[in-house]
Design an enzyme around this catalytic site. Sequence first.
Site, PDB file in Angstrom:
ATOM      1  N   GLY A  78     -18.928   3.025  -1.889  1.00 16.56           N
ATOM      2  CA  GLY A  78     -20.221   3.893  -1.931  1.00 16.56           C
ATOM      3  C   GLY A  78     -21.222   4.233  -2.664  1.00 16.56           C
ATOM      4  O   GLY A  78     -22.153   3.174  -2.649  1.00 16.56           O
ATOM      5  N   SER A  97      -8.386  -5.812 -10.178  1.00 18.90           N
ATOM      6  CA  SER A  97      -7.310  -5.979 -10.515  1.00 18.90           C
ATOM      7  C   SER A  97      -5.967  -6.337 -11.359  1.00 18.90           C
ATOM      8  O   SER A  97      -5.240  -6.770 -11.996  1.00 18.90           O
ATOM      9  CB  SER A  97      -5.967  -4.908  -8.999  1.00 18.90           C
ATOM     10  OG  SER A  97      -6.367  -3.204  -8.389  1.00 18.90           O
ATOM     11  N   LYS A 104       0.595  -1.369  -0.556  1.00 18.96           N
ATOM     12  CA  LYS A 104      -0.179  -0.121   0.196  1.00 18.96           C
ATOM     13  C   LYS A 104       0.568   1.130  -0.287  1.00 18.96           C
ATOM     14  O   LYS A 104       1.990   1.484   0.212  1.00 18.96           O
ATOM     15  CB  LYS A 104      -0.738   0.171   1.248  1.00 18.96           C
ATOM     16  CG  LYS A 104      -1.939   1.240   1.345  1.00 18.96           C
ATOM     17  CD  LYS A 104      -3.068   0.082   0.373  1.00 18.96           C
ATOM     18  CE  LYS A 104      -4.354   1.255   0.504  1.00 18.96           C
ATOM     19  NZ  LYS A 104      -6.012   0.525   0.425  1.00 18.96           N
ATOM     20  N   GLY A 108     -20.331   7.058   3.525  1.00 17.35           N
ATOM     21  CA  GLY A 108     -19.533   7.629   2.424  1.00 17.35           C
ATOM     22  C   GLY A 108     -19.951   7.237   1.111  1.00 17.35           C
ATOM     23  O   GLY A 108     -20.356   6.422   0.796  1.00 17.35           O
ATOM     24  N   GLY A 137     -17.957   7.945  -2.177  1.00 21.64           N
ATOM     25  CA  GLY A 137     -16.897   7.611  -3.023  1.00 21.64           C
ATOM     26  C   GLY A 137     -17.568   6.779  -4.164  1.00 21.64           C
ATOM     27  O   GLY A 137     -18.201   6.019  -4.102  1.00 21.64           O
ATOM     28  N   ASN A 138     -16.214   5.560  -4.262  1.00 17.19           N
ATOM     29  CA  ASN A 138     -16.295   5.019  -5.398  1.00 17.19           C
ATOM     30  C   ASN A 138     -16.820   4.230  -4.895  1.00 17.19           C
ATOM     31  O   ASN A 138     -18.380   2.843  -5.250  1.00 17.19           O
ATOM     32  CB  ASN A 138     -15.284   4.537  -6.601  1.00 17.19           C
ATOM     33  CG  ASN A 138     -14.685   3.777  -7.277  1.00 17.19           C
ATOM     34  OD1 ASN A 138     -14.856   1.941  -6.652  1.00 17.19           O
ATOM     35  ND2 ASN A 138     -16.032   4.342  -8.241  1.00 17.19           N
TER      36      ASN A 138
HETATM   37  N1  GLU Z   1      -7.182   0.227  -3.403  1.00 13.44           N
HETATM   38  C1  GLU Z   1      -7.769  -1.010  -3.109  1.00 13.44           C
HETATM   39  C2  GLU Z   1      -8.293  -2.091  -1.391  1.00 13.44           C
HETATM   40  O1  GLU Z   1      -8.068  -0.891  -0.832  1.00 13.44           O
HETATM   41  C3  GLU Z   1      -8.279  -2.119  -4.064  1.00 13.44           C
HETATM   42  C4  GLU Z   1      -6.538  -1.801  -4.307  1.00 13.44           C
HETATM   43  C5  GLU Z   1      -6.286  -3.417  -5.598  1.00 13.44           C
HETATM   44  O2  GLU Z   1      -7.002  -2.961  -7.129  1.00 13.44           O
HETATM   45  O3  GLU Z   1      -4.742  -2.990  -5.873  1.00 13.44           O
HETATM   46  O4  GLU Z   1      -8.284  -3.302  -1.709  1.00 13.44           O
END
Ligand code: GLU
Length: 409
Positions: free
Chosen positions: A220, A346, A102, A215, A217-218
């Site tokens: 919620g 992803s 992260k 929330g 955002g994307n």
């Molecule tokens: N930020 C998203 C999560 O917390 C997606 C992470 C990703 O797609 O690598 O799971």
Amino acid sequence: MSPFENAIQQLENAAKILNLDANKFEIIKKPDRVIQVKVPVKMDDGSFKVFDGYRVQFNNLRGPYKGGLRFYPSVDLDEVKALAFWMAIKCAVVNIPMGGGKGGITIDPKLLSKAELEKLTRSFTRAIAPVIGSQVDVPAPDIYTTPEIMSWIVDEYTRVTGKEDLAVVTGKPLDKGGSKGRDRATAMGGFYVLEQVIQKTLNKSKSEIKIAIQGFGNAGSVMADLLVAGGYKVVAVSDSQGGILNMDGLDIEQVKLTKQAKGSVIEYVSGQKITNEQLLEVEVDILIPAALENQITEKNAHNIKAKVLLELANGPTNPAADKLLFEAGKVVVPDVLANAGGVTVSYFEWQQNLDDKYWEEADVFAKLEQIMTSSLDAVWSKAQEHNIDLRTAAFVLAVSRIADKLDLH
Ligand code: GLU
């Protein structure tokens, strides 16, 4: 407790059930690598500002480090470590061959011009370019980061390394190597899981089921759409400025238009204004935290009316609250399962880039549904087997998969 302390407590709970080898525990609880960088940006007025950026590579025992980038004022190393650890667990829960990572920058991107945001992103990319790559560490969007930001990362990465490596980040725009369905994947994954959990726990028809979402955002806002389209009643939503409530159901289309036009859901007129804290305690069947960490703690857990909690946010419930909610017979569907749809798609995007073959949206969602529902089944049976909450069960599954890859010789 801080997010990372919460994360380690969750690991300890699972380690006990698993009888995890003490050496393995010591290795799993620490990140492989913590990277802190400076992010200098020439602002529009000609001055330079230097921001703090982070990338934590937690572990890559199951595949390349994977996880989003957060551009947010409260980002700090403790938070990024927790989020990176949860990514490792999350990827193992849904059994995709990725590790946990992260990153983030301590900044409020709403205060930047578009040109400054792009310069910030490119500056950060130059700082982390030596340690990312499709086979090493693959960032993605998180709070306040977008597909366009991902496309700047690919561009800058290519420029500084001279390597064409489209799969170095995921969550890209569709015309720049993104996957169909990635924009709705987090909510979609949560929705598939929620429908199964509803069948197991609530004896009500869809139109009787009331839901509150913290929330917008994307995760919620897309979830609100899916729920309304699915025939459920969304009675409360909120964003950083506060929430709105209407027990007869909100018109989500209107709420979205209001937010677009006026900047916040609280400007929606056919609802009563509430705070983010009040939203958590509304008389609903299902509560969906889709904002930030540490929202549900020992202070408010006993006020929660919902029978089911679905965590689209990362880390919204602390371990003390988990215990109280479990004792009260509530079902908490943990983040590492409920919001894993994002990283799962992803992973699909990464595969499509590496194979240079692109999938139809229907195929993306069919594969996502299969992964989400089978992961829920596995977590649910683990919970029943040991009489534990779903989070501990998800951690038990994930930690045993990660620990299996650890060779202590
Ligand atoms: N930020 C998203 C999560 O917390 C997606 C992470 C990703 O797609 O690598 O799971």
